[in-house]
Design a protein around this motif. Structure first.
Motif, PDB file in Angstrom:
ATOM      1  N   GLY A  13       3.968 -32.544 -14.831  1.00  0.00           N
ATOM      2  CA  GLY A  13       3.969 -32.691 -16.283  1.00  0.00           C
ATOM      3  C   GLY A  13       2.598 -32.750 -16.917  1.00  0.00           C
ATOM      4  N   SER A  14       1.574 -32.299 -16.202  1.00  0.00           N
ATOM      5  CA  SER A  14       0.230 -32.375 -16.748  1.00  0.00           C
ATOM      6  C   SER A  14      -0.434 -31.005 -16.681  1.00  0.00           C
ATOM      7  CB  SER A  14      -0.601 -33.425 -15.998  1.00  0.00           C
ATOM      8  OG  SER A  14      -1.827 -33.674 -16.665  1.00  0.00           O
ATOM      9  N   SER A  15      -1.759 -30.995 -16.847  1.00  0.00           N
ATOM     10  CA  SER A  15      -2.537 -29.764 -16.830  1.00  0.00           C
ATOM     11  C   SER A  15      -3.943 -30.093 -16.355  1.00  0.00           C
ATOM     12  CB  SER A  15      -2.593 -29.155 -18.241  1.00  0.00           C
ATOM     13  OG  SER A  15      -3.467 -28.052 -18.272  1.00  0.00           O
ATOM     14  N   PRO A  16      -4.606 -29.180 -15.639  1.00  0.00           N
ATOM     15  CA  PRO A  16      -5.970 -29.459 -15.181  1.00  0.00           C
ATOM     16  C   PRO A  16      -6.991 -29.526 -16.304  1.00  0.00           C
ATOM     17  CG  PRO A  16      -5.308 -27.235 -14.578  1.00  0.00           C
ATOM     18  CD  PRO A  16      -4.099 -27.904 -15.108  1.00  0.00           C
ATOM     19  N   PHE A  17      -6.661 -28.926 -17.461  1.00  0.00           N
ATOM     20  CA  PHE A  17      -7.579 -28.930 -18.598  1.00  0.00           C
ATOM     21  C   PHE A  17      -6.829 -29.297 -19.877  1.00  0.00           C
ATOM     22  CE2 PHE A  17      -9.113 -25.861 -15.489  1.00  0.00           C
ATOM     23  CZ  PHE A  17     -10.385 -26.365 -15.236  1.00  0.00           C
ATOM     24  N   THR A  18      -7.550 -29.858 -20.823  1.00  0.00           N
ATOM     25  CA  THR A  18      -6.946 -30.230 -22.091  1.00  0.00           C
ATOM     26  C   THR A  18      -6.843 -29.003 -23.001  1.00  0.00           C
ATOM     27  OG1 THR A  18      -9.091 -30.773 -23.077  1.00  0.00           O
ATOM     28  CG2 THR A  18      -7.927 -32.542 -21.911  1.00  0.00           C
ATOM     29  N   GLU A  19      -6.107 -29.155 -24.084  1.00  0.00           N
ATOM     30  CA  GLU A  19      -5.917 -28.037 -25.004  1.00  0.00           C
ATOM     31  C   GLU A  19      -7.224 -27.603 -25.657  1.00  0.00           C
ATOM     32  OE1 GLU A  19      -2.871 -28.813 -27.833  1.00  0.00           O
ATOM     33  OE2 GLU A  19      -1.266 -28.954 -26.330  1.00  0.00           O
ATOM     34  N   ASP A  20      -8.180 -28.518 -25.764  1.00  0.00           N
ATOM     35  CA  ASP A  20      -9.458 -28.146 -26.369  1.00  0.00           C
ATOM     36  C   ASP A  20     -10.503 -27.742 -25.329  1.00  0.00           C
ATOM     37  OD1 ASP A  20      -9.816 -30.659 -25.300  1.00  0.00           O
ATOM     38  OD2 ASP A  20     -10.868 -31.488 -27.028  1.00  0.00           O
ATOM     39  N   GLY A  21     -10.030 -27.436 -24.105  1.00  0.00           N
ATOM     40  CA  GLY A  21     -10.920 -26.858 -23.102  1.00  0.00           C
ATOM     41  C   GLY A  21     -11.816 -27.832 -22.380  1.00  0.00           C
ATOM     42  N   LYS A  22     -11.358 -29.069 -22.186  1.00  0.00           N
ATOM     43  CA  LYS A  22     -12.122 -30.063 -21.432  1.00  0.00           C
ATOM     44  C   LYS A  22     -11.385 -30.405 -20.144  1.00  0.00           C
ATOM     45  CE  LYS A  22     -15.097 -30.345 -24.787  1.00  0.00           C
ATOM     46  NZ  LYS A  22     -16.429 -29.690 -24.641  1.00  0.00           N
ATOM     47  N   SER A  23     -12.079 -31.073 -19.236  1.00  0.00           N
ATOM     48  CA  SER A  23     -11.457 -31.471 -17.973  1.00  0.00           C
ATOM     49  C   SER A  23     -10.381 -32.518 -18.209  1.00  0.00           C
ATOM     50  CB  SER A  23     -12.503 -32.028 -17.015  1.00  0.00           C
ATOM     51  OG  SER A  23     -11.893 -32.436 -15.797  1.00  0.00           O
ATOM     52  N   LYS A  34       9.439  -9.157   8.154  1.00  0.00           N
ATOM     53  CA  LYS A  34      10.770  -8.623   7.855  1.00  0.00           C
ATOM     54  C   LYS A  34      11.855  -9.404   8.580  1.00  0.00           C
ATOM     55  CE  LYS A  34       9.359  -3.802   7.114  1.00  0.00           C
ATOM     56  NZ  LYS A  34       9.433  -2.420   7.664  1.00  0.00           N
ATOM     57  N   ALA A  35      11.589  -9.767   9.810  1.00  0.00           N
ATOM     58  CA  ALA A  35      12.605 -10.407  10.649  1.00  0.00           C
ATOM     59  C   ALA A  35      12.733 -11.910  10.399  1.00  0.00           C
ATOM     60  CB  ALA A  35      12.283 -10.157  12.120  1.00  0.00           C
ATOM     61  N   ASN A  36      11.650 -12.561   9.971  1.00  0.00           N
ATOM     62  CA  ASN A  36      11.651 -14.026   9.980  1.00  0.00           C
ATOM     63  C   ASN A  36      11.404 -14.701   8.634  1.00  0.00           C
ATOM     64  OD1 ASN A  36      11.688 -14.746  13.066  1.00  0.00           O
ATOM     65  ND2 ASN A  36      10.212 -13.081  12.853  1.00  0.00           N
ATOM     66  N   LEU A  37      10.888 -13.986   7.652  1.00  0.00           N
ATOM     67  CA  LEU A  37      10.452 -14.652   6.423  1.00  0.00           C
ATOM     68  C   LEU A  37      11.357 -14.349   5.241  1.00  0.00           C
ATOM     69  CD1 LEU A  37       6.587 -14.018   6.539  1.00  0.00           C
ATOM     70  CD2 LEU A  37       7.911 -15.831   7.657  1.00  0.00           C
ATOM     71  N   ASP A  38      11.364 -15.288   4.298  1.00  0.00           N
ATOM     72  CA  ASP A  38      11.977 -15.074   2.989  1.00  0.00           C
ATOM     73  C   ASP A  38      11.213 -15.921   1.990  1.00  0.00           C
ATOM     74  OD1 ASP A  38      13.625 -14.059   1.004  1.00  0.00           O
ATOM     75  OD2 ASP A  38      15.468 -14.454   2.103  1.00  0.00           O
ATOM     76  N   VAL A  39      11.691 -15.993   0.753  1.00  0.00           N
ATOM     77  CA  VAL A  39      10.947 -16.685  -0.297  1.00  0.00           C
ATOM     78  C   VAL A  39      11.916 -17.378  -1.247  1.00  0.00           C
ATOM     79  CG1 VAL A  39      10.862 -14.665  -1.827  1.00  0.00           C
ATOM     80  CG2 VAL A  39       9.058 -16.391  -1.944  1.00  0.00           C
ATOM     81  N   ALA A  40      11.475 -18.491  -1.826  1.00  0.00           N
ATOM     82  CA  ALA A  40      12.263 -19.244  -2.805  1.00  0.00           C
ATOM     83  C   ALA A  40      11.324 -19.748  -3.893  1.00  0.00           C
ATOM     84  CB  ALA A  40      12.973 -20.422  -2.133  1.00  0.00           C
ATOM     85  N   VAL A  41      11.884 -20.169  -5.020  1.00  0.00           N
ATOM     86  CA  VAL A  41      11.046 -20.752  -6.061  1.00  0.00           C
ATOM     87  C   VAL A  41      10.412 -22.029  -5.522  1.00  0.00           C
ATOM     88  CG1 VAL A  41      12.462 -19.811  -7.922  1.00  0.00           C
ATOM     89  CG2 VAL A  41      12.929 -22.110  -7.065  1.00  0.00           C
ATOM     90  N   LEU A  42       9.322 -22.438  -6.129  1.00  0.00           N
ATOM     91  CA  LEU A  42       8.643 -23.658  -5.694  1.00  0.00           C
ATOM     92  C   LEU A  42       9.531 -24.873  -5.931  1.00  0.00           C
ATOM     93  CD1 LEU A  42       5.010 -23.136  -7.062  1.00  0.00           C
ATOM     94  CD2 LEU A  42       5.796 -22.900  -4.700  1.00  0.00           C
ATOM     95  N   PRO A  43       9.417 -25.889  -5.076  1.00  0.00           N
ATOM     96  CA  PRO A  43      10.193 -27.106  -5.298  1.00  0.00           C
ATOM     97  C   PRO A  43       9.776 -27.796  -6.594  1.00  0.00           C
ATOM     98  CG  PRO A  43       8.603 -27.418  -3.536  1.00  0.00           C
ATOM     99  CD  PRO A  43       8.600 -25.959  -3.854  1.00  0.00           C
ATOM    100  N   LYS A  44      10.702 -28.519  -7.168  1.00  0.00           N
ATOM    101  CA  LYS A  44      10.499 -29.162  -8.461  1.00  0.00           C
ATOM    102  C   LYS A  44       9.859 -30.535  -8.298  1.00  0.00           C
ATOM    103  CE  LYS A  44      13.274 -30.734 -12.435  1.00  0.00           C
ATOM    104  NZ  LYS A  44      14.672 -30.810 -12.954  1.00  0.00           N
ATOM    105  N   GLY A  45       8.883 -30.832  -9.170  1.00  0.00           N
ATOM    106  CA  GLY A  45       8.355 -32.186  -9.263  1.00  0.00           C
ATOM    107  C   GLY A  45       9.117 -32.902 -10.369  1.00  0.00           C
ATOM    108  N   LYS A  46       8.392 -33.427 -11.351  1.00  0.00           N
ATOM    109  CA  LYS A  46       9.077 -33.969 -12.523  1.00  0.00           C
ATOM    110  C   LYS A  46       9.740 -32.840 -13.302  1.00  0.00           C
ATOM    111  CE  LYS A  46       5.890 -37.875 -13.053  1.00  0.00           C
ATOM    112  NZ  LYS A  46       4.807 -38.468 -13.879  1.00  0.00           N
ATOM    113  N   VAL A  47       9.123 -31.665 -13.243  1.00  0.00           N
ATOM    114  CA  VAL A  47       9.662 -30.467 -13.887  1.00  0.00           C
ATOM    115  C   VAL A  47       9.443 -29.281 -12.957  1.00  0.00           C
ATOM    116  CG1 VAL A  47       9.244 -31.291 -16.243  1.00  0.00           C
ATOM    117  CG2 VAL A  47       7.453 -30.003 -15.054  1.00  0.00           C
ATOM    118  N   ASN A  48      10.142 -28.182 -13.226  1.00  0.00           N
ATOM    119  CA  ASN A  48       9.822 -26.946 -12.528  1.00  0.00           C
ATOM    120  C   ASN A  48       8.487 -26.427 -13.043  1.00  0.00           C
ATOM    121  OD1 ASN A  48      13.182 -26.495 -12.610  1.00  0.00           O
ATOM    122  ND2 ASN A  48      12.125 -25.989 -10.705  1.00  0.00           N
ATOM    123  N   GLY A  49       7.740 -25.796 -12.174  1.00  0.00           N
ATOM    124  CA  GLY A  49       6.462 -25.267 -12.622  1.00  0.00           C
ATOM    125  C   GLY A  49       5.842 -24.338 -11.600  1.00  0.00           C
ATOM    126  N   THR A  50       5.106 -23.374 -12.094  1.00  0.00           N
ATOM    127  CA  THR A  50       4.296 -22.502 -11.255  1.00  0.00           C
ATOM    128  C   THR A  50       3.185 -21.942 -12.127  1.00  0.00           C
ATOM    129  OG1 THR A  50       4.320 -20.684  -9.644  1.00  0.00           O
ATOM    130  CG2 THR A  50       5.619 -20.375 -11.658  1.00  0.00           C
TER     131      THR A  50
END
Length: 434
Positions: free
Chosen positions: A228-238, A301-317
């Protein structure tokens, strides 16, 4: 432009940190054929001669050798329809692309059209390196809104999205089955992932449950957004002082601390894709740009597949999008615009989709990419767009992100704490932003 020249040295120093995205696709070798050139990205070849008369040459810079063949096919088609224009594709390895591009731009001699990604968009727009493209005959509503927004400033669009990526969880079905652990689903949470990683990890066999690397994209950035957060603020700060950021980074690092993931030192000489394709790790968060790498490989091809990332407080990628942009000091702007318009067409996007290399941006053309991998859940990448956050596109992002690498990698190797590292990152990044 003075600001741009001052930033050039910073970008050059931090270049090697962008490994995938980045960032979008990042084929990092060069290839050379009779139709594709390599080397300096420059605009020196502005005209050429042909039997039909003088041609205008448009230089087109890109970095992914896997996409070079389909781009050459499109260039051939465009030239057939526009016999007075020649497209010269300039292919440069990812590791050298930005340094060469920024050098030629600083010398006022950049390529007519080139690939740009979201993290660098702000610097190129604010320094007037690229032109607005609102006068092109394109329908912005047919491209993902988050990507159009990333290339828009003050109501003007500066790049036409050509492809996009999201990050999902590649996993080894065989390792899950051997450990009698249920396969990942779209409903998975952080707890489900951690529980599966703990059960699959087998130190005697050298098998890890998950790869939790000290990487921004395909690593702790996704965890931050899921918390539920972000690495940077909306005004471009850490934003690394935010408790939610620290909590997310801690969750990601604890997978290493508890022994379910390799540490940073173990990954220095072993790319994560090699660990997944050799059956030594069960889960790897990675981008859609590596779908061909994993699913065209016989083991994959024989062994791998893919799924959406697991959810924290919210889904996100995270999601990156490459755009075709037009150099503001190019000698043939009108011809460059015609080329970019063609690249935004349904015909071009369909061809890109059918190549299977990347996901095209234009709505209605992505099914062809999905259909290239009929037995794999690659639609997860497209489904993830609805909860994706585009990569940061703040000024000086590359320099700010390099600060994270400087202070988090030691933690991943057991030196110091996440809390102390995040405190230092917050202070150092805001010095960059001054």
């Amino acid at each position: 432009m003075k600001k741009w020249k001052a930033l050039l040295s910073i970008f050059t120093l931090s270049m090697t940190l962008f490994t995938g995205c980045s960032n979008g696709t990042s084929g990092n070798s060069q290839t050379s054929t009779s139709a594709v050139t390599t080397g300096d990205l420059n605009n020196e070849n502005t005209t050429g001669q042909a039997s039909s008369g003088e041609k205008t040459t448009i230089t087109y810079a890109l970095w992914d050798k896997e996409q070079a063949p389909v781009m050459q096919q499109l260039a051939d088609k465009f030239e057939k329809d526009n016999p007075n224009i020649h497209i010269e594709i300039q292919l440069t390895a990812w590791k050298d692309y930005w340094t060469k591009l920024e050098t030629t731009v600083t010398a006022n001699n950049g390529p007519d059209v080139f690939w740009l990604n979201i993290p660098r968009a702000t610097d190129y727009i604010e320094n007037e390196i690229i032109l607005p493209v609102d006068d092109l005959n394109i329908d912005k509503s047919k491209f993902p809104e988050t990507h159009v927004e990333a290339y828009t400033r003050d109501g003007k669009l500066y790049g036409v999205p050509r492809d996009f990526d999201t990050v999902c969880m590649f996993y080894n079905k065989t390792l899950f089955e051997e450990a009698n652990v249920p396969l990942p689903t779209d409903q998975w949470t952080w707890d489900d992932m951690k529980d599966a990683a703990s059960k699959i990890t087998n130190k005697d066999k050298g098998i890890y449950g998950v790869l939790a690397a000290a990487e921004w994209q395909g690593g702790y950035y996704e965890a931050i957004y899921q918390n539920g957060s972000s690495p940077f603020t909306e005004d471009g700060k850490s934003n690394f002082s935010d408790p939610a950021v620290i909590e997310a980074v801690n969750f990601w690092y604890n997978l290493v601390k508890e022994g379910y993931s390799p540490n940073a030192a173990e990954l220095v000489n072993t790319p994560m894709k090699d660990l997944l394709l050799s059956g030594r790790v069960a889960m790897v968060p990675d981008g859609s740009w590596n779908v061909p790498v994993y699913f065209n490989d016989e083991y994959g091809k024989a062994n791998l597949d893919v799924a959406v990332l697991p959810k924290g407080k919210v889904n996100g990628t995270t999601s990156n999008s490459l755009s075709n942009v037009i150099y503001s000091k190019g000698k043939h702007v009108e011809e460059a615009k015609k080329w970019v318009e063609f690249l935004a067409s349904e015909e071009s996007n369909q061809a890109i989709a059918e190549s299977g290399v990347v996901i095209p941006s234009l709505a209605g053309t992505q099914d062809a990419w999905v259909n290239k991998y009929p037995d794999k859940n690659v639609k997860a990448f497209i489904d993830s767009v609805k909860f994706a956050t585009h990569l940061p596109n703040i000024a000086n992002f590359s320099a700010a992100q390099s600060v994270e690498y400087d202070y988090l990698v030691p933690v991943w190797n057991g030196e110091g704490t996440v809390e102390d590292a995040c405190k230092t990152i917050f202070e150092k990044q805001n010095e960059v932003f001054k």
